[in-house]
Design an enzyme around this catalytic site. Structure first.
Site, short mmCIF file in Angstrom:
data_model
loop_
_atom_site.label_atom_id
_atom_site.label_comp_id
_atom_site.label_asym_id
_atom_site.label_seq_id
_atom_site.Cartn_x
_atom_site.Cartn_y
_atom_site.Cartn_z
NE ARG A 1 -1.99 1.21 3.70
CZ ARG A 1 -2.48 1.22 4.92
NH1 ARG A 1 -3.62 0.43 5.05
NH2 ARG A 1 -1.58 1.33 6.01
CG ASP A 2 0.38 5.88 0.45
OD1 ASP A 2 0.58 6.32 -0.78
OD2 ASP A 2 0.05 6.65 1.28
CB CYS A 3 4.28 2.04 -3.88
SG CYS A 3 3.67 2.84 -5.41
CB ALA A 4 5.20 7.10 -3.71
CB SER B 1 0.08 5.99 4.75
OG SER B 1 0.47 6.34 3.38
#
Length: 588
Positions: free
Chosen positions: A245-248, A252
């Site tokens: 999740r939220d790879c950048a 989070s």
């Protein structure tokens, strides 16, 4: 220990002061004037204090309205001291309000919160309203708020198979008693403690209640049962637990590794579907916001972009974002009482349009969402709409300047020196959401999709809010002195210092916009200011460090974040106080 349902209801009642039917997201109201001649007015007292109160006014039109004038008589001694989004006068007890241009139009069958005001004296509902000379009857004050108004008339009960066009219209919204209690415990927080907010299901344990500081021990079924007891018609969940999740953004990151797609489906989505599909919830409209800040990363933060990250390249290669989202949308969309809204970032992320694919975020993102249709049995009918600005800070609109405005001999969005604009085609969420809606329709989605905009933290009021355009002829100075959004860069997303509450949750505020919502509960952190060991799978992101000087994704600008912030999703009294102080429209 889990609160009993009786204790939870008592906690909610004590902070909301019986005002659920007068919530800012006014889908049904206890102070409702019903139409004799095709007009309906909701006069909603959203907060009150010693000698004063705040009220919002909603007009529902049976026939299209292009320009409105509303009149009423206050109880003796009641006066207005401040009002927004309206031209107004008061003579004695008589009040007259007129549209201010941009809010003049109300479509047939549409409800629109047209303005709000601060008053002193009696907060009792006036006995009669007129809209453009048509009389609307005095307050009916029903014992049980209606679940349906003329603005939204489904052909069948929403649990019976036919979904309404806008799940927020004519509906009383669920108020999360956990968030409400947190808000009411803060100085001045009782003024907004009755507002509906999103319930974030950010890991598997949250499905059943995991005792975290801001969610308590209430799981999905607890919230749904509580919604029934409140008499709510609509409840909002954020489905947020993709693999990788939220790879950048490390703050989070989630509990599931990049390759755990089977776990996501069987241990996360399937149980949620089973709970929401229970017969006792058939008449409850369940809004699901699907996977915040996910798919846009596969456009902007992957190779060959200079903004690429290793984690995003991994998710692009394995396809698990598309697989997981299409599965969630298909499974949840098969239920007759659910309304899926996919997250699509915000204008400061996706607003770039360009013939060169390396610089086009807008068209590429819409095409990527269109590619989901057909995956895992997902159809266009499974998508009710899209949401922008979730948990972000982008303003609805900049009233004092336009992106194509000519300053210093060149349009602002064609001047590479103006880093705030940086060639972006948009400078606000209303224009962006409206344009993106049309682009998504062109990529296979239904023509009646609606948009949501998260306004929980995009008010930017306070002492720094400009009151008019700059007089400078220097384009950089002109934009900096004219803009409402006070961030260093639109890529700054973590606990922004100086932010304020935005527009209160509102139904059908603009054509194509189903609602303004508070999907991010104000006061809950975006991420910790420094590394905090935890068992929630949440990392530390330098964008949450107030001393961080930035990276390529925010134009190498300071992060603009608040100091001393807890883990994402945890409560911050300091941030809540600042949001309240800088609210626009103001809270008091």
């Amino acid at each position: 220990m889990q609160l009993s349902r009786r204790r939870r209801r008592l906690a909610l009642t004590s902070v909301a002061v019986g005002a659920l039917a007068a919530t800012g997201l006014t889908f049904a109201s206890a102070n409702q004037a019903l139409a004799e001649e095709g007009c309906e007015v909701d006069y909603n007292v959203v907060s009150s204090w010693g000698g004063g109160f705040q009220a919002n006014v909603v007009i529902t039109a049976d026939e299209p309205i292009n320009g409105w004038e509303i009149k009423w008589n206050f109880p003796a001694g009641t006066t207005v001291s401040n009002a927004w989004n309206v031209g107004w006068t008061q003579s004695g007890t008589g009040f007259t309000g007129k549209d201010v241009g941009w809010n003049a139009s109300i479509g047939s069958g549409q409800s629109r919160e047209v303005f709000g005001f601060i008053g002193s004296g009696s907060s009792a509902t006036p006995g009669q309203f007129t809209v453009n000379g048509d009389v609307c009857n005095g307050p009916s004050n029903p014992t049980t708020p209606p679940t349906e108004t003329p603005s939204e008339t489904p052909t069948e009960d929403p649990g019976g198979g036919d979904k309404v066009d806008n799940p927020y219209a004519g509906a009383q919204a669920y108020v999360n008693p956990i968030w409400s209690a947190n808000a009411a415990a803060e100085p001045g927080g009782d003024a907004i403690a009755d507002q509906p907010t999103g319930v974030w299901i950010d890991r598997r344990s949250a499905i059943y209640g995991n005792g975290s500081p801001t969610t308590g021990s209430m799981g999905i079924e607890d919230h749904l049962d509580e919604a029934l007891e409140q008499g709510a018609d609509v409840i909002q969940f954020v489905i947020y637990n993709l693999p990788g999740r939220d790879c950048a953004a490390l703050a989070s990151n989630g509990e599931l590794a990049a390759d755990q797609i089977d776990v996501y489906k069987s241990e996360y989505i399937d149980p949620i579907v089973d709970i929401m599909g229970q017969a006792k919830y058939a008449d409850l409209r369940i809004v699901n916001v699907i996977e915040v800040d996910s798919l846009p990363n596969l456009v902007t933060n992957v190779s060959p972009r200079a903004t690429q990250t290793d984690n995003c390249n991994t998710m692009k290669a394995n396809g698990n974002y598309e697989d997981g989202i299409s599965y969630a949308v298909s499974e949840l969309g098969s239920l007759s009482n659910t309304y899926n809204y996919l997250d699509v970032g915000h204008h400061g992320w996706i607003g770039w349009t360009n013939d060169d694919p390396q610089y086009d975020n807008f068209h590429a993102s819409a095409a990527l969402y269109g590619d989901l249709i057909g995956m895992n049995g997902m159809t266009a009918d499974d998508v009710h709409g899209f949401i922008t600005n979730t948990a972000n800070f982008s303003v609805l609109e900049e009233p004092y300047w336009e992106v194509n405005q000519n300053v210093g001999g060149k349009p602002l969005n064609q001047n590479g020196d103006v880093k705030w604009v940086d060639w972006n085609a948009y400078n606000g969420e209303i224009d962006f959401a409206t344009a993106l809606r049309e682009e998504l329709i062109d990529n296979g989605f239904n023509s009646n999709i609606g948009m949501l905009i998260d306004t929980s933290r995009n008010g930017w009021g306070g002492d720094y809010r400009p009151t008019g355009p700059s007089t400078s002829n220097d384009p950089i100075t002109f934009v900096d002195e004219s803009r409402i959004d006070q961030r260093y860069n639109k890529g700054n997303w973590c606990n922004q210092a100086g932010a304020g509450l935005g527009e209160r949750p509102t139904v059908s505020p603009e054509p194509g916009i189903d609602a303004y919502v508070w999907m991010k509960p104000p006061g809950e952190s975006d991420g910790s200011s420094q590394y905090i060991p935890n068992d929630e799978g949440k990392g530390f992101d330098e964008m949450c460090d107030p001393d961080y000087q930035g990276n390529i994704r925010n134009g190498n600008n300071p992060s603009g974040s608040r100091d001393n912030m807890p883990l994402s999703g945890h409560w911050s009294s300091e941030q809540f106080a600042e949001l309240l102080e800088n609210a626009y429209p103001p809270v008091n």
